[in-house]
Design a protein around this motif. Sequence first.
Motif, mmCIF file in Angstrom:
data_model
loop_
_atom_site.group_PDB
_atom_site.id
_atom_site.type_symbol
_atom_site.label_atom_id
_atom_site.label_comp_id
_atom_site.label_asym_id
_atom_site.label_seq_id
_atom_site.Cartn_x
_atom_site.Cartn_y
_atom_site.Cartn_z
ATOM 1 N N PRO B 97 0.866 -1.267 -0.136
ATOM 2 C CA PRO B 97 -0.043 -0.013 0.002
ATOM 3 C C PRO B 97 0.723 1.306 0.027
ATOM 4 O O PRO B 97 0.335 2.392 0.001
ATOM 5 C CB PRO B 97 -0.755 -0.331 1.409
ATOM 6 C CG PRO B 97 -0.034 -0.770 2.219
ATOM 7 C CD PRO B 97 0.872 -1.758 1.212
ATOM 8 N N TYR B 98 2.189 1.130 -0.036
ATOM 9 C CA TYR B 98 3.125 2.378 -0.227
ATOM 10 C C TYR B 98 4.502 2.084 -0.945
ATOM 11 O O TYR B 98 4.709 0.782 -0.975
ATOM 12 C CB TYR B 98 3.264 2.947 1.196
ATOM 13 C CG TYR B 98 3.802 1.842 2.061
ATOM 14 C CD1 TYR B 98 5.266 2.127 2.378
ATOM 15 C CD2 TYR B 98 3.506 0.913 2.661
ATOM 16 C CE1 TYR B 98 6.119 1.297 3.087
ATOM 17 C CE2 TYR B 98 4.025 0.153 3.479
ATOM 18 C CZ TYR B 98 5.491 0.280 3.756
ATOM 19 O OH TYR B 98 6.005 -0.659 4.586
ATOM 20 N N ASP B 99 5.216 3.081 -1.162
ATOM 21 C CA ASP B 99 6.428 2.811 -1.675
ATOM 22 C C ASP B 99 7.452 2.715 -0.656
ATOM 23 O O ASP B 99 7.449 3.695 0.244
ATOM 24 C CB ASP B 99 6.840 3.839 -2.815
ATOM 25 C CG ASP B 99 6.508 3.848 -4.114
ATOM 26 O OD1 ASP B 99 6.160 2.481 -4.567
ATOM 27 O OD2 ASP B 99 6.299 4.741 -4.847
ATOM 28 N N ALA B 100 8.380 1.708 -0.697
ATOM 29 C CA ALA B 100 9.712 1.907 0.097
ATOM 30 C C ALA B 100 10.550 3.474 -0.393
ATOM 31 O O ALA B 100 10.038 3.759 -1.423
ATOM 32 C CB ALA B 100 10.392 0.824 -0.204
ATOM 33 N N THR B 101 11.135 3.995 0.705
ATOM 34 C CA THR B 101 11.893 5.144 0.564
ATOM 35 C C THR B 101 12.791 4.624 -0.647
ATOM 36 O O THR B 101 12.911 5.818 -1.711
ATOM 37 C CB THR B 101 12.568 5.496 1.735
ATOM 38 O OG1 THR B 101 11.445 5.737 2.773
ATOM 39 C CG2 THR B 101 13.365 6.898 1.367
ATOM 40 N N ALA B 102 13.435 4.055 -0.690
ATOM 41 C CA ALA B 102 14.464 3.653 -1.809
ATOM 42 C C ALA B 102 13.812 3.474 -3.220
ATOM 43 O O ALA B 102 14.242 4.253 -4.223
ATOM 44 C CB ALA B 102 15.044 2.130 -1.756
#
Lengths: 98, 473
Positions: B97-102
């Motif tokens: 449900p979200y993008d990893a920071t990388a």
Amino acid sequence: MEMPRIDVAYIAELAKLELSAEERARYTRDLEQVLAYVTQLEKWDTQGVSPMCHPLEVYDALRDDIPGQSLSNEAALSNAPQQTDGQFRVPKVVESAH
Amino acid sequence: MTPMFAKHTLSALRQKLMNRELSPIELTQEYARRMQELNPELNALISWDTERALQAAAQADVNLPLGGLPIAIKDNICCLGEPARCASHMLENYVAPYDATAISKLRAAGALPFGRTNMDEFAMGSAGENSAFGVTRNPADENRVPGGSSSGSAAAVAAGMIPAALGSDTGGSVRQPASHCGVVGLKPTYGRISRYGLVAFASSLDQIGTLTTCVEDAALLLQFLCGHDVMDSTSSLQPVPDFASELHRGVRGIRIGLPKEYVSSGNAPEVQDALNAAVAVLEAQGAEICEISLPHAEAAVASYYIIACAEASSNLARYDGVRYGYRAAETSDAPGDLYARSRTEGFGEEVKRRIILGTYVLSGGYYDAYYTRAQKVRALVARDFSQAFERGVQLILGPVAPTPAPKLQAKDMTPLQIYLADIYTVPANLAGLPAISVPTPQSGLPVGVQLLAPHFEEARLLQGAAALESAWS
């Protein structure tokens, strides 16, 4: 340290895993082998050495308490096995009387 | 298996995109075609979404530093709206449900995440054989394993199914498959790259890394992956230097330590040859090679497996069938039954083995004897490195793995024998050091050599790696 008899059934219960008799035997054998190997940790002189929990210096990581964007209720529930009324739904759980 | 296209580096592809010789859509189509063609044999990818990738390619801005370049992502790093299964039945239906920071950093630099690479389940394994989605094969020899746990990332890059990939490295999981497949594998300093959105295995050891066809590409990707992140309190506040600026400076006058403990009779002849070749190349380029000692080298594996399994048993307690992940269909109403049934059916064999070992060493009566003891020995392993660096060594050279890639399904190996092969890679994780695997020019199976540097000295690490590569390409 002396090699203790490993109660894999008890450890699996702590870890919330159910093991078949065959798995119990296999994991007992594997763990005994690994634990026999790691007894070599005893041979190193660790007098006065602090346990290393983290590879780098840890600093105070608290940030300012400012409200920001977080996952929406919908996104947070998007992987729920079951949901009802915007909440996680779980099967009925009943503690048996002793 | 390796036509010219496969050898295209990120920087070469970037030139073509900028010169309008190639559009991002054409590039994505070409890699989609190669995935389609090669994945049935190699099983390097668990899934890939060509339609989604083409939509992103249509929007790509080639003027950005990584504009339009497709990058495959290990299945334990979250990309919004895509599966992140960790090669486990436990997360078979999980959609991030979200993008990893990388990932958000890669996207901000213009890159296009494309393809979910196969791996050992929850990154636990050294061969790529512990995947719930089938084994990955080594493109150099399909009867051999690609290494692990970033098995699919290494195999996909080596086969030219993608120009570069992200992996994760808890005890060698980027460097060892890179060595086995003949690509460059970089594990930066612990804390260099935010771990937000990387599924946790052992939090004091985990670090995201890159798999690329050349050292320059590793430097290029690293440049855009680094930096402090408020979402990961262990991400570093250290400034991020220009990693490319020192890349071709050479190694003249640099002191490189060769640990005598790493020149072992247990190494396969190919591995020893690769190490000797690296020494010769570095000396010929003016580096000073000196023998050093890491007296606690042989303690690293024991310390590592206690700590990694302890942390894993704690981290994987979250998979309980309540909020996400697999939930068993049939459970009784007894307390805990939902958890136990879901975990028992959802986790694979090696994951259970490590959870049990980790639970054992943290349990009452054994905590100090195993866990605390392992943490003290970890401090000794780390101190060996800091002392070597304090004495003036600027880089350390060693093998990556004691052997080239083993044959598939080496079922006669015990778990302990498999763990022992991590001897040369786990020390960098215990000490938090940056390390890189560089392929050597072998006639037979691929074999890499490893360089290690002090904390946050990736620029020097890449400089040393580029020197090796320049002599061999």
